[in-house]
Design a protein around this motif. Structure first.
Motif, PDB file in Angstrom:
ATOM      1  N   LEU A 106       0.824  -1.214   0.000  1.00 24.87           N
ATOM      2  CA  LEU A 106       0.000   0.000   0.000  1.00 24.87           C
ATOM      3  C   LEU A 106       0.854   1.257   0.000  1.00 24.87           C
ATOM      4  O   LEU A 106       0.492   2.269  -0.617  1.00 24.87           O
ATOM      5  CB  LEU A 106      -0.947  -0.006   1.200  1.00 24.87           C
ATOM      6  N   LEU A 107       1.985   1.211   0.684  1.00 24.67           N
ATOM      7  CA  LEU A 107       2.887   2.373   0.689  1.00 24.67           C
ATOM      8  C   LEU A 107       3.465   2.629  -0.703  1.00 24.67           C
ATOM      9  O   LEU A 107       3.607   3.775  -1.115  1.00 24.67           O
ATOM     10  CB  LEU A 107       4.031   2.156   1.684  1.00 24.67           C
ATOM     11  N   THR A 108       3.824   1.568  -1.398  1.00 25.38           N
ATOM     12  CA  THR A 108       4.482   1.736  -2.698  1.00 25.38           C
ATOM     13  C   THR A 108       3.505   1.808  -3.857  1.00 25.38           C
ATOM     14  O   THR A 108       3.742   2.528  -4.821  1.00 25.38           O
ATOM     15  CB  THR A 108       5.478   0.597  -2.946  1.00 25.38           C
ATOM     16  N   GLY A 109       2.406   1.058  -3.780  1.00 25.72           N
ATOM     17  CA  GLY A 109       1.472   1.003  -4.901  1.00 25.72           C
ATOM     18  C   GLY A 109       0.276   1.915  -4.781  1.00 25.72           C
ATOM     19  O   GLY A 109      -0.427   2.175  -5.743  1.00 25.72           O
ATOM     20  N   GLY A 110       0.014   2.385  -3.579  1.00 25.37           N
ATOM     21  CA  GLY A 110      -1.108   3.298  -3.373  1.00 25.37           C
ATOM     22  C   GLY A 110      -2.264   2.641  -2.650  1.00 25.37           C
ATOM     23  O   GLY A 110      -2.455   1.426  -2.706  1.00 25.37           O
ATOM     24  N   TRP A 111      -3.033   3.457  -1.959  1.00 27.24           N
ATOM     25  CA  TRP A 111      -4.197   3.034  -1.189  1.00 27.24           C
ATOM     26  C   TRP A 111      -5.431   3.649  -1.821  1.00 27.24           C
ATOM     27  O   TRP A 111      -5.389   4.775  -2.339  1.00 27.24           O
ATOM     28  CB  TRP A 111      -4.035   3.504   0.255  1.00 27.24           C
ATOM     29  N   CYS A 112      -6.547   2.930  -1.799  1.00 32.62           N
ATOM     30  CA  CYS A 112      -7.787   3.486  -2.336  1.00 32.62           C
ATOM     31  C   CYS A 112      -8.937   3.179  -1.393  1.00 32.62           C
ATOM     32  O   CYS A 112      -8.819   2.363  -0.483  1.00 32.62           O
ATOM     33  CB  CYS A 112      -8.070   2.942  -3.730  1.00 32.62           C
ATOM     34  N   THR A 113     -10.039   3.832  -1.631  1.00 36.98           N
ATOM     35  CA  THR A 113     -11.243   3.635  -0.836  1.00 36.98           C
ATOM     36  C   THR A 113     -12.429   3.488  -1.782  1.00 36.98           C
ATOM     37  O   THR A 113     -12.412   4.013  -2.898  1.00 36.98           O
ATOM     38  CB  THR A 113     -11.458   4.809   0.134  1.00 36.98           C
ATOM     39  N   GLY A 114     -13.434   2.748  -1.353  1.00 33.88           N
ATOM     40  CA  GLY A 114     -14.636   2.589  -2.160  1.00 33.88           C
ATOM     41  C   GLY A 114     -14.564   1.466  -3.185  1.00 33.88           C
ATOM     42  O   GLY A 114     -15.573   1.108  -3.778  1.00 33.88           O
ATOM     43  N   PHE A 169     -12.494   6.113   5.765  1.00 32.10           N
ATOM     44  CA  PHE A 169     -11.460   7.143   5.809  1.00 32.10           C
ATOM     45  C   PHE A 169     -11.226   7.747   4.432  1.00 32.10           C
ATOM     46  O   PHE A 169     -11.332   7.066   3.417  1.00 32.10           O
ATOM     47  CB  PHE A 169     -10.146   6.559   6.355  1.00 32.10           C
ATOM     48  N   ALA A 170     -10.879   9.031   4.429  1.00 37.04           N
ATOM     49  CA  ALA A 170     -10.591   9.735   3.182  1.00 37.04           C
ATOM     50  C   ALA A 170      -9.106   9.689   2.835  1.00 37.04           C
ATOM     51  O   ALA A 170      -8.732   9.907   1.695  1.00 37.04           O
ATOM     52  CB  ALA A 170     -11.051  11.187   3.279  1.00 37.04           C
ATOM     53  N   THR A 171      -8.258   9.432   3.824  1.00 35.17           N
ATOM     54  CA  THR A 171      -6.818   9.333   3.579  1.00 35.17           C
ATOM     55  C   THR A 171      -6.315   8.007   4.139  1.00 35.17           C
ATOM     56  O   THR A 171      -6.987   7.358   4.941  1.00 35.17           O
ATOM     57  CB  THR A 171      -6.040  10.484   4.255  1.00 35.17           C
ATOM     58  N   SER A 172      -5.113   7.644   3.740  1.00 35.66           N
ATOM     59  CA  SER A 172      -4.564   6.337   4.127  1.00 35.66           C
ATOM     60  C   SER A 172      -3.898   6.324   5.493  1.00 35.66           C
ATOM     61  O   SER A 172      -3.476   5.268   5.949  1.00 35.66           O
ATOM     62  CB  SER A 172      -3.540   5.902   3.077  1.00 35.66           C
ATOM     63  N   LYS A 173      -3.798   7.445   6.156  1.00 42.84           N
ATOM     64  CA  LYS A 173      -3.016   7.521   7.394  1.00 42.84           C
ATOM     65  C   LYS A 173      -3.475   6.516   8.451  1.00 42.84           C
ATOM     66  O   LYS A 173      -2.685   5.716   8.945  1.00 42.84           O
ATOM     67  CB  LYS A 173      -3.081   8.948   7.951  1.00 42.84           C
ATOM     68  N   VAL A 174      -4.732   6.532   8.820  1.00 45.01           N
ATOM     69  CA  VAL A 174      -5.235   5.648   9.875  1.00 45.01           C
ATOM     70  C   VAL A 174      -5.277   4.189   9.407  1.00 45.01           C
ATOM     71  O   VAL A 174      -4.836   3.298  10.140  1.00 45.01           O
ATOM     72  CB  VAL A 174      -6.611   6.127  10.390  1.00 45.01           C
ATOM     73  N   PRO A 175      -5.781   3.877   8.207  1.00 45.66           N
ATOM     74  CA  PRO A 175      -5.759   2.472   7.779  1.00 45.66           C
ATOM     75  C   PRO A 175      -4.353   1.875   7.725  1.00 45.66           C
ATOM     76  O   PRO A 175      -4.151   0.736   8.170  1.00 45.66           O
ATOM     77  CB  PRO A 175      -6.405   2.517   6.389  1.00 45.66           C
TER      78      PRO A 175
END
Length: 191
Positions: A106-114, A169-175
């Motif tokens: 997730l750090l290198t490839g990106g995080w998404c929601t929905g 969540f709207a950002t990846s910080k907490v997840p």
């Protein structure tokens, strides 16, 4: 022949009518004797801060003078994005290592929601764990269980599932922080 200063002259009206705070308007330009105006205090503060900053810059220059400075030529290119660090040393236990790999992914490839994945390759928490499990459904299930334990430790029983937590969540910080804590939890449990 010594000279003495001439006595200050006052208008006659000033001597006969005493000034009181109620009758004398106080403007920003005037201040009682011995008190500085706002502008004078701001100017003094600005001058003091300028001196402090110049002193700090000089101290920094002296303290870092021994450090080598990188030289670049006009043809050198500098990457616009930071270089990603290699994955940390994996945990020795399989579930902890799975959660750690998912975190790094997730750090290198990106995080998404929905959604589980985006066209650019970003993944949600569930998608990252599933991808890193590489078809091992038992490992995937155990990783999701430990992640839910970590979520419930921090947020209580209000969260129903990993996707629901991810999408809250709207950002990846907490997840991402929670996924990292789940990896620590799995390692502590020897999973």
């Amino acid at each position: 022949m010594p000279t003495t200063p001439a006595p200050a002259c006052r208008p006659a009206a000033a001597e006969t009518t005493p000034a009181t705070p109620e009758t004398t308007p106080r403007s920003a330009e005037t201040a009682p004797a011995g008190e500085l105006t706002l502008e004078a205090r701001l100017a003094a503060t600005t001058a003091e801060m300028t001196l402090r900053l110049e002193h700090a810059a000089l101290v920094h220059a002296v303290n870092t003078a021994h450090l080598p400075t990188p030289t670049t030529s006009p043809g050198d290119t500098v990457p616009l994005t930071p270089t990603l660090q290699p994955a940390p040393t994996p945990y020795p236990t399989p579930v902890a290592a799975l959660l750690q790999r998912a975190h790094h992914r997730l750090l290198t490839g990106g995080w998404c929601t929905g959604t589980r994945t985006t066209p650019s390759g970003a993944l949600c928490l569930y998608g990252a764990i599933r991808a890193e499990a590489a078809g091992d459904h038992h490992l995937e299930t155990r990783g999701l269980e430990v992640l839910m334990d970590a979520i419930r430790r921090e947020f209580g029983d209000l969260v129903d599932s990993v996707p629901a937590f991810n999408d809250a969540f709207a950002t990846s910080k907490v997840p991402l922080r929670t996924l990292d804590r789940a990896a620590l939890l799995a390692d502590a449990r020897g999973l």
